[in-house]
Each structure stands twice: as C-alpha cells, then as structure tokens.
Scaffold this active site. Structure first.
Site, PDB file in Angstrom:
ATOM      1  N   HIS A 223       3.756  -1.991  10.875  1.00 52.19           N
ATOM      2  CA  HIS A 223       3.228  -0.880  10.079  1.00 52.19           C
ATOM      3  C   HIS A 223       1.725  -0.671  10.183  1.00 52.19           C
ATOM      4  O   HIS A 223       1.203   0.317   9.701  1.00 52.19           O
ATOM      5  CB  HIS A 223       3.592  -1.049   8.600  1.00 52.19           C
TER       6      HIS A 223
HETATM    7  C1  UD1 Z   1      -1.208  -0.269   3.315  1.00 49.89           C
HETATM    8  C2  UD1 Z   1      -2.514  -1.057   3.438  1.00 49.89           C
HETATM    9  C3  UD1 Z   1      -2.269  -2.343   4.237  1.00 49.89           C
HETATM   10  C4  UD1 Z   1      -1.080  -3.122   3.690  1.00 49.89           C
HETATM   11  C5  UD1 Z   1       0.144  -2.212   3.605  1.00 49.89           C
HETATM   12  C6  UD1 Z   1       1.355  -2.900   3.033  1.00 49.89           C
HETATM   13  C7  UD1 Z   1      -4.541   0.318   3.441  1.00 49.89           C
HETATM   14  C8  UD1 Z   1      -5.607   0.902   4.282  1.00 49.89           C
HETATM   15  N1  UD1 Z   1      -3.536  -0.283   4.116  1.00 49.89           N
HETATM   16  O1  UD1 Z   1      -0.838   0.195   4.600  1.00 49.89           O
HETATM   17  O2  UD1 Z   1      -3.413  -3.141   4.182  1.00 49.89           O
HETATM   18  O3  UD1 Z   1      -0.777  -4.213   4.547  1.00 49.89           O
HETATM   19  O4  UD1 Z   1      -0.187  -1.083   2.775  1.00 49.89           O
HETATM   20  O5  UD1 Z   1       2.520  -2.148   3.268  1.00 49.89           O
HETATM   21  O6  UD1 Z   1      -4.600   0.416   2.235  1.00 49.89           O
HETATM   22  N2  UD1 Z   1       4.086   6.280   2.762  1.00 49.89           N
HETATM   23  C9  UD1 Z   1       5.333   6.721   2.391  1.00 49.89           C
HETATM   24  N3  UD1 Z   1       5.940   6.112   1.334  1.00 49.89           N
HETATM   25  C10 UD1 Z   1       5.353   5.095   0.643  1.00 49.89           C
HETATM   26  C11 UD1 Z   1       4.077   4.656   1.055  1.00 49.89           C
HETATM   27  C12 UD1 Z   1       3.471   5.252   2.118  1.00 49.89           C
HETATM   28  O7  UD1 Z   1       5.901   7.639   2.980  1.00 49.89           O
HETATM   29  O8  UD1 Z   1       5.947   4.587  -0.306  1.00 49.89           O
HETATM   30  C13 UD1 Z   1       3.406   6.923   3.891  1.00 49.89           C
HETATM   31  C14 UD1 Z   1       2.059   7.492   3.449  1.00 49.89           C
HETATM   32  O9  UD1 Z   1       2.198   8.796   2.986  1.00 49.89           O
HETATM   33  C15 UD1 Z   1       1.272   7.399   4.728  1.00 49.89           C
HETATM   34  C16 UD1 Z   1       1.845   6.159   5.401  1.00 49.89           C
HETATM   35  O10 UD1 Z   1       3.109   5.927   4.842  1.00 49.89           O
HETATM   36  O11 UD1 Z   1       1.497   8.497   5.545  1.00 49.89           O
HETATM   37  C17 UD1 Z   1       0.949   4.958   5.282  1.00 49.89           C
HETATM   38  O12 UD1 Z   1       0.742   4.577   3.965  1.00 49.89           O
HETATM   39  P1  UD1 Z   1      -0.659   3.930   3.507  1.00 49.89           P
HETATM   40  O13 UD1 Z   1      -0.622   3.703   2.073  1.00 49.89           O
HETATM   41  O14 UD1 Z   1      -1.766   4.732   4.084  1.00 49.89           O
HETATM   42  O15 UD1 Z   1      -0.804   2.587   4.260  1.00 49.89           O
HETATM   43  P2  UD1 Z   1       0.144   1.440   4.768  1.00 49.89           P
HETATM   44  O16 UD1 Z   1       0.387   1.615   6.200  1.00 49.89           O
HETATM   45  O17 UD1 Z   1       1.344   1.217   3.909  1.00 49.89           O
END
Ligand code: UD1
Length: 374
Positions: A223
C-alpha cells in the site's frame, strides 16, 4: 489530567487501543485523580473494514469527535485536519495531545497542539527510513521535533534521535525546550500479546485458511505510496507475487489505494488470492497460519516477527533495521528478481524470538505512568 488522542489510520487504532486500555487500568488501580481521555478520529481511513472493524474488535472507546476527513492530496488532507483539530483543542483544552506513528493524522495532531502550546506526546518516536521521498518520513521528523514526550519503541529509534541532538531523559521538569526521550518498547507488541489469545477468524478468512491449508500460503500486503504510485514498482511487485503464487498460494488483503491503482494501470493479477482489507483479528489468524510475509507495511514487518514468520520487505529500506540484521527480514525492494530470489531464501530464514527488540509487552502501561507523573 486530560489527554486528547488523535488517530485516523488503521495502525493507529491498534496502537491507541493499547494505551486506552492502560489508561482504564491506571484509573481503576490508582487512588488519585483519574486520567480523562478524549479520542479524536480524523477519518483518514473511512471504509468500515479499514476503521469501524478495529473499534468493534478491540473495544476502543467511541471517539468523542469524528472529523470525516479522508482522501485528497497530502497537503489538503493535512491542512483540513489541522483546522478542525485546532478548534477542538481550543474547546477541550487538553493537558497533553497524544499522537501515534507517522501518518498525516499524526502530523496534523502535533502541529495543531504545539501552536496552541499544548504538549505533544509522540508514541513511536525516533523511527527513520532516511528516505525523504516518503510522506511518512517527513511526518515523523517534524512530529518528533515538536513533541515534548518522545516514546521510542526500539534502541535504534533512541539512537536516531540522539544523532539528531536529542538527549536521553525521562525526568519531568525539563522545561519546554528539552523533550523527554524514553525507550518504552513497542505498543504493537503489547497488542499482539494481548489480542492473540482472543482472536478468531471471520468465516471468510477461516474458510480460506482451511481451503489453502495451514502453513501452505504466504500473506502479502502492498500500500505504500512509493510502490503504488510508481507503475514500474507496482508492476514488478505483482509480477513477482503472480510467479510465487503459482507454487505457493498468496493471500493479499487489498488496500483501497492499491486497488484503485491496479485497476488504473491494468495490472494483471494471476494466481494471487485477493481479499478485502481485514480486521486485526483476521490479520492475527493469517499471521499465525501463514508460511511467511511479503509486505511494504511498517507494522506488518514487526508482526511477522512477533508471530515468528520470515518477512520479505518490498522496500529498499526499513525503520526496523534490527530485524534485517537479525536475519528475519530481507529487503527486496520492488524489483522482480530480488523478490523471487528472496523467496528462494525464505526457507532458510529461522525466526527466533531471542532478543527483546520491542520491549516486554508493557509499553502502554509505561507510557501512562510517565504521563501521569506530570
Ligand atoms: C496511510 C499512512 C501510512 C500508513 C497507512 C496504513 C500517510 C501519509 N500514510 O497510508 O503511513 O502505513 O495509512 O494503512 O498518512 N482510502 C479509501 N478508504 C479508506 C482509506 C483510504 O478508499 O478507508 C483511499 C484514500 O481515499 C486514498 C488512498 O486510499 O486515495 C490512500 O489513503 P491515505 O490515507 O492517503 O494513505 P494510506 O496509503 O492508507
């Protein structure tokens, strides 16, 4: 004492559950004034299988505030969080703001608090990958710099902070410019010890484990932005996992970020068993029953070690370097050949829990004791 705890992403729910329980225990055993904890959930992770399931399984107290800020670019997400957190902290006037790890929610919580002169306690302080392209590395460095309590999970983390000029000290009364730096152990180790005795698999994961057979499959997760946002890296990782899964099944709970990018880039998935993100209990059952782990997650590298499983890390560097030095983690990067070669060596990796890298399983209680001494 009033503590405001800021969480938002999946691993933070696990970590905060440990400290919340330690606060409850402290309150029921101490004759002095109780600690009041108010949980603020930024909403960074909002899908129910990335968020609600953790609150249910781990019986985390219902958040006092849920901000509903998930998705968006790094700056926009962090900025919106700071704005809302500042308002809440102005109303709440907590004595301490507690933040965990290295996510955007961590940095937003720390920044909102420090500007209001509220002391920040950072759990998982001092970790470094030395890769400034990672948003997490920026978040960690900045959060450590503005925290009053630096609770380090490992001796390596303490050394990193000392190199940056911090001085080891767990005594209070140092004044605002001299944070307390303490080796506390890892709250994720506390969580693994506590929850493994009560974890049960969901019907889906249970039937998958039965179907594939205990110790007959690998567990994988992908991820990290550095992998998902680089089409070559993502392509290589999935090509390698496709190859490996021809011989040994691979179960991969798919993060929504990765799902979007796989679809966008039309990455071919063959042989790999993709499932929806799972809760903590399912993760424990998958760890207990797998042969080994492939991951770019920080937390899962350690959990592999807690469950005595070899780990191939799909990154060039790790914050948990002791596991690499100890021979239970191989850094394979996002390169097809390196991942395939690492898998060939997995059989020879003997993971023994012979060193207390991550403390004694009581990190949560120690954190609460230090904070209560104030
Ligand atoms: C985040 C953290 C990372 C941690 C990880 C655990 C940051 C910069 N990164 O990364 O350090 O290891 O969480 O999982 O804070 N999304 C969904 N549904 C959700 C959550 C996210 O669809 O429930 C989508 C968001 O809209 C986005 C993408 O997934 O497009 C990434 O989510 P984001 O919160 O930016 O970061 P992670 O990759 O989860």
């Amino acid at each position: 004492m009033k503590i405001a705890t800021v969480v938002g992403a999946r691993p933070q729910f696990v970590k905060a559950s440990v400290v919340s329980k330690a606060i409850e225990e402290y309150n029921s055993s101490c004759s002095g004034s109780p600690i009041e904890e108010i949980l603020i959930n930024t909403g960074q992770h909002y899908d129910s299988n990335m968020s609600a399931v953790f609150f249910d399984e781990m019986r985390i107290p219902k958040p006092g505030y849920s901000l509903g800020i998930g998705g968006g670019l790094q700056g926009a997400m962090t900025g919106r969080m700071i704005e809302k957190l500042e308002n809440i902290m102005l109303q709440l006037k907590p004595d301490v703001v507690l933040v965990y790890g290295d996510t955007n929610s961590t940095l937003a919580g720390a920044l909102a608090a420090v500007k209001l002169h509220i002391p920040v306690a950072h759990v998982e302080a001092g970790l470094r990958s030395f890769n400034m392209n990672m948003p997490e590395e920026i978040n960690r460095i900045l959060t450590d710099r503005i925290s009053q309590w630096l609770f380090c999970p490992t001796a390596t983390a303490v050394e990193n902070l000392k190199r940056e000029g911090f001085i080891m000290s767990h005594h209070s009364g140092n004044g605002n410019n001299n944070p307390r730096l303490t080796l506390i152990g890892d709250v994720m180790y506390d969580a693994a010890l506590y929850y493994r005795t009560m974890a049960v698999a969901s019907p889906t994961v249970d039937s998958l484990i039965r179907q594939l057979g205990r110790k007959h499959f690998y567990l994988a997760t992908v991820h990290r932005a550095e992998n998902t946002d680089d089409s070559d890296a993502l392509g290589d990782i999935f090509r390698a996992l496709n190859t490996i899964a021809r011989k040994t099944p691979v179960i991969l709970p798919l993060h929504p970020r990765t799902k979007k990018l796989i679809n966008c880039q039309r990455i071919n998935i063959q042989n790999i068993t993709l499932i929806d993100p799972v809760g903590y209990f399912d993760m424990i059952m998958l760890l207990e029953n797998c042969l080994g782990v492939f991951t770019d997650s920080g937390g899962l590298q350690k959990e592999a070690y807690f469950f005595l499983k070899p780990c191939i890390t799909l990154r060039q560097e790790t914050e948990w370097i002791e596991l690499v030095n100890n021979g239970c983690n191989i850094l394979a990067g996002a390169d097809y050949e390196s991942i395939i070669n690492a898998e060939r060596n997995m059989g020879e990796m003997a993971v023994k829990h012979d060193e207390a890298f991550f403390g004694d399983g009581h990190a949560g209680a120690k954190i609460v004791r230090y904070l209560a001494m104030e």
